[in-house]
Write an enzyme that holds these catalytic residues in place. Sequence first.
Site, short mmCIF file in Angstrom:
data_model
loop_
_atom_site.label_atom_id
_atom_site.label_comp_id
_atom_site.label_asym_id
_atom_site.label_seq_id
_atom_site.Cartn_x
_atom_site.Cartn_y
_atom_site.Cartn_z
N LYS A 1 -9.05 24.22 -0.13
CA LYS A 1 -7.64 24.14 0.27
C LYS A 1 -7.57 23.90 1.77
CE LYS A 1 -3.39 26.91 -0.37
NZ LYS A 1 -2.87 28.20 -0.87
N SER B 1 0.82 27.56 -4.16
CA SER B 1 0.71 26.55 -3.13
C SER B 1 -0.62 25.79 -3.14
CB SER B 1 0.88 27.21 -1.76
OG SER B 1 -0.15 28.16 -1.54
N SER C 1 -0.58 32.00 -5.54
CA SER C 1 -0.93 30.61 -5.26
C SER C 1 -2.28 30.13 -5.78
CB SER C 1 -0.88 30.34 -3.75
OG SER C 1 0.45 30.17 -3.36
N1 GLN Z 1 4.98 31.02 -4.06
C1 GLN Z 1 4.81 32.15 -3.22
C2 GLN Z 1 5.41 31.84 -1.87
O1 GLN Z 1 5.95 30.81 -1.73
C3 GLN Z 1 3.36 32.51 -3.11
C4 GLN Z 1 2.62 31.61 -2.20
C5 GLN Z 1 1.17 31.98 -2.06
O2 GLN Z 1 0.61 32.75 -2.84
N2 GLN Z 1 0.57 31.45 -1.01
O3 GLN Z 1 5.35 32.61 -0.97
#
Ligand code: GLN
Length: 493
Positions: free
Chosen positions: A80, A155, A179
Site C-alpha cells: 500500500k 482504503s 481498511s
Molecule cells: N473507512 C474507515 C475510514 O475512512 C477506515 C479506514 C481505514 O481503516 N484506514 O476512516
Amino acid sequence: MTDLADLSIADAGAGLRSGEFTARDLVDAAITRAAVTEAHLHAYLTLDQDRARAGADAADAAFAAGEDRGPLQGIPIALKDNMSTRGMETTAGSRILAGYVPPYDATVVAKLQEHHAVIMGKTNLDEYAMGSSTENSAFGPTRNPWDTDRVPGGSSGGSAAVVAAGSALAALGSDTGGSIRQPASLCGLVGVKPTYGVVSRYGLIAFASSLDQIGPFTRTVTDAATMLEAIAGFDIRDATSYRGDTPDISSLLDAGVAGMRIGIVKELSGDGIDPQVDQACAAMYKALADAGAVVSEVSLPASEYALSAYYLIAPAEASANLARFDGVRYGLRVDGETTEDMMAQTRAEGFGPEVTRRILLGTYALSAGYYDAFYGQAQKVRTLVRNDFAAAYEKVDVLVSPTSPTTAFPIGERTEDPLSMYYADVCTIASNLAGDPSGSVPIGLDDGGLPIGFQIMAPALHEAQLFRVAAEVERLAGFDARPALATSEVLPA
Ligand code: GLN
C-alpha cells in the site's frame, strides 16, 4: 496449468524449491498480468518492473547458492502506498505528497526484503487511508476485478485488487477501521488486522496512531499466516510496538474447531446487513456448529456507538498527525506572501475533500470547550467497547460476524454521502477500538457474483485462535472462485 500469477504463496514456494520455475518466472507472470489488468483497474500507483525483476534475480541467485530465507523468498508482493520505501515514490494517495521519495524503508518493507520477497510496487489507496472505496485517492479510483463498475473497497483497495487480479501474489495494507478486512471481503480475499502493536508501524504514514495496524492480503489463510509471521515482532523504532514474544500465529491451522466456543455478534446480524450477506454468514455459523464448535449469540451493547466514537477519535488523531504536511518538510509547496499563507495554500491545494473534512472534524472535536463533549465522550465509549469485548471473551473464544454489511457497491454510489461511506465499516471498527486481532475470509458469492466475507475476531494476542477458525471457515466454504478479470478472455492464453 494454472497461470503462475494465480498461485498461492505456498504453491509458488513449492514450485520454486522443486525447480519447476524461478522467481523471475513468477515476477514475469505478475508483470504480464498487470500489463493487461492495470488498464481496467488502476490498482498500482507505482509498478517498478526493473526493481521487481532485479529482486527476483537476487532471490534466484540466493536459491542457487543454497540460501533459503523461508516461504517469502522470490514471492512478488505489493505494498500500500502509505508505507515508506527507500528510493520509491510514496504518496499516501495524496497530491500533497506527489513526488515524495522517502530516504528510508518502513520496518515491514525491510523485513520483507530480509526474507528475499520481491517488491512489485505501491498500490492505490484512499488519500491518507481515509475511506472505504479507494475513490478518495488523488490519483483516481481503483476498480474491483470482480466487476469493474464497482469499488474494491478501501482504503487498501489497490492492495486488494492486485492480489485478486493476479498482479501480485500477496500485498500489505493498513487497517485503522477496517481498511484491510473490508476490501478483502469485497475482493474475495483473506485479510488480517493483527493485534495492536504486533506489527511495527515505523515508516507507515500515520492516520490515527491509536488504531492503525499493518497486515496482509492473500488468497489463502495459510498464506496470511506466512505473511504475518514475516512482518510481526518488536521494533525499537515504534514506541507502540509490543515488547513481549510475538504471538503464536500458525500452530493451530489444522486443529479444527471442535469444542471451541464461537460467539455470533448479535448487533451485527439482521437489520442493516444485506440479506444475502446475512444468510451466507448464518449458513457458516451453522456449518461451524456442525463441525463441533459451540456456537452461541453474544451481545456487544456499546458497538452501536462504536462508529460514532471512531469518527471522533480517528479524525482527532488525524488532525494532529497531518499537521506535519506544511509545505516545508515534504512534497508540495504552494508559495504565498507569508509563511503562514504558504502553509495554508499548500494544505488547501494539497489535501482532498475527505481529508479536509477529517481535519476539520478532528480539530473541532479537540478544541477547547468541545473536547469533553466530543473527544472525551468518544474515549469513554471506546472504554465501553473494550469492556464489552472483555466480557464477551469470558464466555467465548472468538467472535464472528459479516465483514462488510454489503458486497462491492457501484463506483460513485456513495461519494456524495459520507455517512453511507462511513457505514461500510460498521462491522469492522469495534475491533480497532479494542486493539484486538480480526480477519476476513471469503465464504461465497452473492447473486451478482460478488464475494461475501466472513469476519473472525479474537482477544488481543490470540492470533492463533483467529487463524484456527479462519482455516476451518476456509475449508467449510471451499471458496475457490476467481474474479472475471483474472479469468477472462482479455488475458493472453
Ligand atoms: N473507512 C474507515 C475510514 O475512512 C477506515 C479506514 C481505514 O481503516 N484506514 O476512516
